[in-house]
Design a protein around this motif. Structure first.
Motif, PDB file in Angstrom:
ATOM      1  N   CYS A   9     -12.162  -5.333  -8.564  1.00  0.00           N
ATOM      2  CA  CYS A   9     -11.968  -5.791  -7.192  1.00  0.00           C
ATOM      3  C   CYS A   9     -12.056  -7.306  -7.107  1.00  0.00           C
ATOM      4  CB  CYS A   9     -13.012  -5.151  -6.273  1.00  0.00           C
ATOM      5  SG  CYS A   9     -14.705  -5.647  -6.606  1.00  0.00           S
ATOM      6  N   SER A  10     -12.711  -7.950  -8.063  1.00  0.00           N
ATOM      7  CA  SER A  10     -12.870  -9.401  -8.005  1.00  0.00           C
ATOM      8  C   SER A  10     -13.029  -9.945  -9.421  1.00  0.00           C
ATOM      9  CB  SER A  10     -14.108  -9.767  -7.176  1.00  0.00           C
ATOM     10  OG  SER A  10     -15.271  -9.240  -7.798  1.00  0.00           O
ATOM     11  N   VAL A  61     -15.301   0.456  -5.974  1.00  0.00           N
ATOM     12  CA  VAL A  61     -14.635   0.307  -4.680  1.00  0.00           C
ATOM     13  C   VAL A  61     -13.130   0.477  -4.880  1.00  0.00           C
ATOM     14  CG1 VAL A  61     -14.236  -2.215  -4.674  1.00  0.00           C
ATOM     15  CG2 VAL A  61     -14.668  -1.018  -2.550  1.00  0.00           C
ATOM     16  N   HIS A  62     -12.488   1.152  -3.919  1.00  0.00           N
ATOM     17  CA  HIS A  62     -11.052   1.398  -4.018  1.00  0.00           C
ATOM     18  C   HIS A  62     -10.290   0.285  -3.306  1.00  0.00           C
ATOM     19  CE1 HIS A  62     -12.406   5.327  -5.281  1.00  0.00           C
ATOM     20  NE2 HIS A  62     -11.190   5.549  -5.726  1.00  0.00           N
ATOM     21  N   LEU A  63      -9.224  -0.169  -3.913  1.00  0.00           N
ATOM     22  CA  LEU A  63      -8.404  -1.219  -3.321  1.00  0.00           C
ATOM     23  C   LEU A  63      -6.967  -1.040  -3.789  1.00  0.00           C
ATOM     24  CD1 LEU A  63      -9.023  -4.558  -5.251  1.00  0.00           C
ATOM     25  CD2 LEU A  63     -10.029  -2.419  -5.954  1.00  0.00           C
ATOM     26  N   MET A  84      -3.742   3.229  -4.839  1.00  0.00           N
ATOM     27  CA  MET A  84      -5.111   2.741  -4.793  1.00  0.00           C
ATOM     28  C   MET A  84      -5.745   2.899  -6.168  1.00  0.00           C
ATOM     29  SD  MET A  84      -5.435   1.766  -1.675  1.00  0.00           S
ATOM     30  CE  MET A  84      -7.150   1.687  -1.173  1.00  0.00           C
ATOM     31  N   GLU A 116      -3.782  -5.744  -5.119  1.00  0.00           N
ATOM     32  CA  GLU A 116      -4.891  -6.666  -4.888  1.00  0.00           C
ATOM     33  C   GLU A 116      -5.921  -6.594  -6.010  1.00  0.00           C
ATOM     34  OE1 GLU A 116      -6.586  -6.264  -0.952  1.00  0.00           O
ATOM     35  OE2 GLU A 116      -4.603  -5.889  -0.124  1.00  0.00           O
ATOM     36  N   ALA A 117      -5.785  -5.628  -6.902  1.00  0.00           N
ATOM     37  CA  ALA A 117      -6.766  -5.465  -7.967  1.00  0.00           C
ATOM     38  C   ALA A 117      -6.460  -6.407  -9.125  1.00  0.00           C
ATOM     39  CB  ALA A 117      -6.744  -4.023  -8.455  1.00  0.00           C
ATOM     40  N   CYS A 124     -12.309  -0.015  -8.671  1.00  0.00           N
ATOM     41  CA  CYS A 124     -12.893  -1.082  -9.475  1.00  0.00           C
ATOM     42  C   CYS A 124     -13.734  -0.443 -10.578  1.00  0.00           C
ATOM     43  CB  CYS A 124     -13.763  -1.977  -8.595  1.00  0.00           C
ATOM     44  SG  CYS A 124     -14.692  -3.218  -9.515  1.00  0.00           S
TER      45      CYS A 124
END
Ligand code: ZN
Length: 78
Positions: free
Chosen positions: A67-68, A51-53, A43, A57-58, A46
């Motif tokens: 995150c985006s 935010v953790h992801l 994990m 997906e990061a 961001c």
């Protein structure tokens, strides 16, 4: 008809007891699988909103993770 219903309930109760117990016994291995999955998927936070992801997906940029695309392209917070 009532006998069939009672037998069905008894069988359902027996199955519930059997599978309920085996499910409870299976809990530690399930937790282990979760740990393995957590270990497999690292994990990251961001760099913009925190935010953790999952790392897969990061979005990575400038050795940081986002995150985006919106957060990647946003100006760094002061
Ligand atoms: Zn973000």
């Amino acid at each position: 008809m009532l006998k069939v219903l009672i037998i069905a309930v008894a069988v359902a109760l027996l199955l519930w007891l059997l599978f309920g117990r085996s499910a409870r016994r299976g809990e530690p291995p399930r937790g282990g699988r979760n740990d393995a999955r957590g270990g497999a998927e690292e994990m990251v936070a961001c760099a913009h909103c925190g935010v953790h992801l999952p790392r897969s997906e990061a979005l990575a940029a400038r050795s940081l993770h986002y995150c985006s695309a919106a957060h990647r392209d946003a100006p760094p917070r002061a």
